[in-house]
Design a protein around this motif. Structure first.
Motif, short mmCIF file in Angstrom:
data_model
loop_
_atom_site.label_atom_id
_atom_site.label_comp_id
_atom_site.label_asym_id
_atom_site.label_seq_id
_atom_site.Cartn_x
_atom_site.Cartn_y
_atom_site.Cartn_z
N LEU A 1 32.84 46.64 2.52
CA LEU A 1 32.36 45.38 3.07
C LEU A 1 32.95 44.20 2.30
O LEU A 1 33.33 43.18 2.89
CB LEU A 1 30.84 45.34 3.03
N ALA A 2 33.04 44.33 0.98
CA ALA A 2 33.64 43.26 0.18
C ALA A 2 35.10 43.06 0.54
O ALA A 2 35.58 41.93 0.65
CB ALA A 2 33.49 43.59 -1.31
N VAL A 3 35.82 44.17 0.71
CA VAL A 3 37.23 44.09 1.09
C VAL A 3 37.39 43.39 2.44
O VAL A 3 38.28 42.56 2.63
CB VAL A 3 37.84 45.51 1.15
N THR A 4 36.50 43.71 3.37
CA THR A 4 36.56 43.12 4.71
C THR A 4 36.44 41.60 4.65
O THR A 4 37.26 40.86 5.20
CB THR A 4 35.45 43.70 5.60
N PHE A 5 35.42 41.12 3.96
CA PHE A 5 35.19 39.68 3.92
C PHE A 5 36.18 38.97 3.01
O PHE A 5 36.47 37.78 3.21
CB PHE A 5 33.75 39.39 3.51
N SER A 6 36.73 39.68 2.04
CA SER A 6 37.79 39.09 1.22
C SER A 6 39.01 38.78 2.07
O SER A 6 39.63 37.72 1.96
CB SER A 6 38.16 40.04 0.08
N ALA A 7 39.37 39.73 2.95
CA ALA A 7 40.51 39.52 3.85
C ALA A 7 40.23 38.37 4.81
O ALA A 7 41.11 37.55 5.09
CB ALA A 7 40.82 40.80 4.62
N LEU A 8 39.00 38.29 5.31
CA LEU A 8 38.65 37.20 6.23
C LEU A 8 38.67 35.86 5.51
O LEU A 8 39.08 34.84 6.07
CB LEU A 8 37.27 37.46 6.83
N ALA A 9 38.22 35.86 4.25
CA ALA A 9 38.21 34.61 3.49
C ALA A 9 39.62 34.07 3.29
O ALA A 9 39.86 32.87 3.40
CB ALA A 9 37.53 34.84 2.14
N LYS A 10 40.55 34.97 3.02
CA LYS A 10 41.93 34.55 2.76
C LYS A 10 42.61 34.03 4.02
O LYS A 10 43.61 33.30 3.93
CB LYS A 10 42.71 35.72 2.16
N LYS A 11 42.09 34.40 5.19
CA LYS A 11 42.69 33.95 6.44
C LYS A 11 41.88 32.85 7.12
O LYS A 11 42.22 32.41 8.21
CB LYS A 11 42.85 35.14 7.40
N ALA A 12 40.79 32.45 6.48
CA ALA A 12 39.92 31.44 7.09
C ALA A 12 40.68 30.13 7.31
O ALA A 12 41.52 29.74 6.52
CB ALA A 12 38.70 31.20 6.20
N SER A 13 40.34 29.45 8.41
CA SER A 13 41.08 28.24 8.79
C SER A 13 40.45 26.97 8.26
O SER A 13 41.04 25.89 8.38
CB SER A 13 41.17 28.16 10.32
N ASN A 14 39.24 27.06 7.69
CA ASN A 14 38.61 25.85 7.15
C ASN A 14 37.80 26.21 5.91
O ASN A 14 37.39 27.36 5.73
CB ASN A 14 37.73 25.18 8.22
N PRO A 15 37.56 25.24 5.04
CA PRO A 15 36.86 25.50 3.77
C PRO A 15 35.46 26.08 3.93
O PRO A 15 35.04 26.93 3.14
CB PRO A 15 36.81 24.11 3.11
N GLU A 16 34.74 25.65 4.95
CA GLU A 16 33.36 26.12 5.13
C GLU A 16 33.31 27.62 5.44
O GLU A 16 32.55 28.36 4.82
CB GLU A 16 32.68 25.34 6.27
N SER A 17 34.13 28.06 6.40
CA SER A 17 34.13 29.48 6.74
C SER A 17 34.68 30.31 5.59
O SER A 17 34.24 31.44 5.36
CB SER A 17 34.95 29.73 8.01
N ARG A 18 35.63 29.73 4.84
CA ARG A 18 36.18 30.44 3.69
C ARG A 18 35.10 30.66 2.63
O ARG A 18 34.96 31.75 2.09
CB ARG A 18 37.35 29.66 3.11
N GLN A 19 34.33 29.63 2.35
CA GLN A 19 33.30 29.75 1.32
C GLN A 19 32.20 30.74 1.75
O GLN A 19 31.70 31.52 0.94
CB GLN A 19 32.67 28.39 1.03
N LYS A 20 31.82 30.72 3.04
CA LYS A 20 30.81 31.65 3.54
C LYS A 20 31.28 33.09 3.38
O LYS A 20 30.51 33.98 3.02
CB LYS A 20 30.50 31.35 5.01
N ALA A 21 32.56 33.32 3.67
CA ALA A 21 33.10 34.67 3.54
C ALA A 21 33.09 35.10 2.07
O ALA A 21 32.75 36.25 1.74
CB ALA A 21 34.50 34.74 4.11
N TRP A 22 33.46 34.19 1.16
CA TRP A 22 33.44 34.52 -0.27
C TRP A 22 32.03 34.78 -0.76
O TRP A 22 31.81 35.60 -1.66
CB TRP A 22 34.10 33.41 -1.08
N GLN A 23 31.05 34.11 -0.20
CA GLN A 23 29.65 34.38 -0.56
C GLN A 23 29.26 35.81 -0.16
O GLN A 23 28.51 36.48 -0.88
CB GLN A 23 28.73 33.36 0.12
#
Length: 276
Positions: A200-222
Motif C-alpha cells: 500500500l505504501a508503494v502504491t501511494f508513493s508512486a501516485l504521489a510522485k505522479k500527482a499533478s498538484n501539491p494538495e493531491s501529492r501531500q495527501k498521497a504522502w500522508q
C-alpha cells in the motif's frame, strides 16, 4: 503503534484529486507501482515455450481430468505468451475488425484455463502473477468474467488475506481504487504481515510522485506515512533501519516535519551517520 504514529486517513479512494488516483487509470500509470512490489507476485513456471507435443499432452490431461491444475497452469502461461504477441497495433486492429467472425484460438484457450484457475485455485501463485493478470485484464470478455469471479471470492472470504490480496492484484490495472480497497482489507485481515502494508505504501508513493498538484501529492504522502508506520510496527528487526529512513523522508514529503525529525533521531540512535 508508537505514539508518533499518525491516524489513518479517511478512505483509500481519497488519495488525491490527481487523475492517476482515478478508478480506471491507463496501465502505463501503474508500472511504477509494479516496480516497487517484491518478486513474490510473479510466478513464471518456465521461460521456455511449450512444444506442440507438450501442448497436446497438457490439453489431453485437462480433457481427461478437468481438475488438473498443474496442466492448466502450464497452458495458461503458454497461451499468455501467444496472446501477448497479439497486443501489437497490427494484431489488435485485425482482431477488432474480425471479432464477430474470428477469435484467435490462443485467446479462447487462455481465457478457458485462466478463468478456471481464478475460480477454482484462487490461492495459487498463478492467480497472483501480474503477467497473467495483466493479459487477462486486456481482453474484455476475460476481464468481465474474471472481475465477477474475484468480486465473488472477496465477498465470500472477507477474512482471508491471501484471497483478498489476489483479488486486489487482478484490479491493479483496470481499477486502481478496487486494488487499494482489497489490499487494505487484506492488510486489516492480516496486520502482522509487513509486506501487505508495504504494498500500500508503494502504491501511494508512486501516485504521489505522479500527482499533478501539491494538495493531491501531500495527501498521497500522508497515506504513505501511515502505511509505512504500520509496516514499522511488524517489520523484521533487520529491516527497521531502512524503514525508519523511509519514514523520515516521507514524513517530510507529507508536511509533518516534527515527525520527520523524530524518525531521523531514531535513525541516528541506530548508528546511521550518512545524510538521509
Amino acid at each position: 503503534m508508537n505514539s508518533e504514529a499518525s491516524e489513518e486517513p479517511a478512505k483509500p479512494s481519497e488519495a488525491g484529486a490527481d487523475s492517476n488516483a482515478s478508478p480506471n487509470p491507463p496501465y502505463k500509470n501503474v508500472k511504477d507501482i509494479i516496480k516497487g512490489f517484491r518478486k513474490d507476485v510473479y510466478h513464471a513456471i518456465s521461460d521456455q515455450p511449450l512444444s506442440n507435443k507438450q501442448v497436446l499432452e497438457f490439453e489431453n490431461r485437462v480433457l481427461f481430468n478437468p481438475d488438473d491444475s498443474e496442466a492448466r497452469e502450464h497452458l495458461a502461461y503458454h497461451y499468455r505468451k501467444q496472446v501477448k504477441k497479439r497486443l501489437s497495433f497490427f494484431h489488435s486492429f485485425f482482431d477488432l475488425l474480425t471479432k464477430d467472425k474470428y477469435e484467435p484460438v490462443c485467446k479462447q484457450k487462455f481465457r478457458e484455463h485462466v478463468l478456471w484457475i481464478f475460480k477454482n485455485r484462487p490461492l495459487s501463485p498463478t492467480a497472483s502473477d501480474l503477467g497473467i493478470l495483466w493479459v487477462a485484464s486486456l481482453d474484455p470478455e476475460t476481464a468481465r468474467q474474471a472481475s465477477e469471479i474475484w468480486q465473488r471470492h472477496a465477498e465470500e472470504n472477507t477474512t482471508n488475506a491471501r484471497i483478498l490480496s489476489n483479488a486486489g492484484f487482478f484490479f491493479l490495472s483496470p481499477d486502481l481504487a478496487k486494488f487499494v480497497n482489497f489490499q487494505t482489507k487484506a492488510a486489516q485481515a492480516d496486520p502482522g504481515d509487513p509486506h501487505r502494508w508495504r504494498r500500500l505504501a508503494v502504491t501511494f508513493s508512486a501516485l504521489a510522485k505522479k500527482a499533478s498538484n501539491p494538495e493531491s501529492r501531500q495527501k498521497a504522502w500522508q497515506k504513505v506515512l501511515y502505511y509505512k508506520e504500520q509496516e514499522l510496527e511488524v517489520c523484521e528487526p533487520r529491516n527497521k533501519l531502512a524503514i525508519l529512513i523511509e519514514l523520515s523522508n516521507c514524513a517530510a514529503n507529507a508536511g509533518d516535519f516534527e515527525k520527520s525529525l523524530f524518525y531521523e533521531a531514531e535513525v541516528r540512535k541506530m548508528g546511521w551517520t550518512e545524510p538521509l
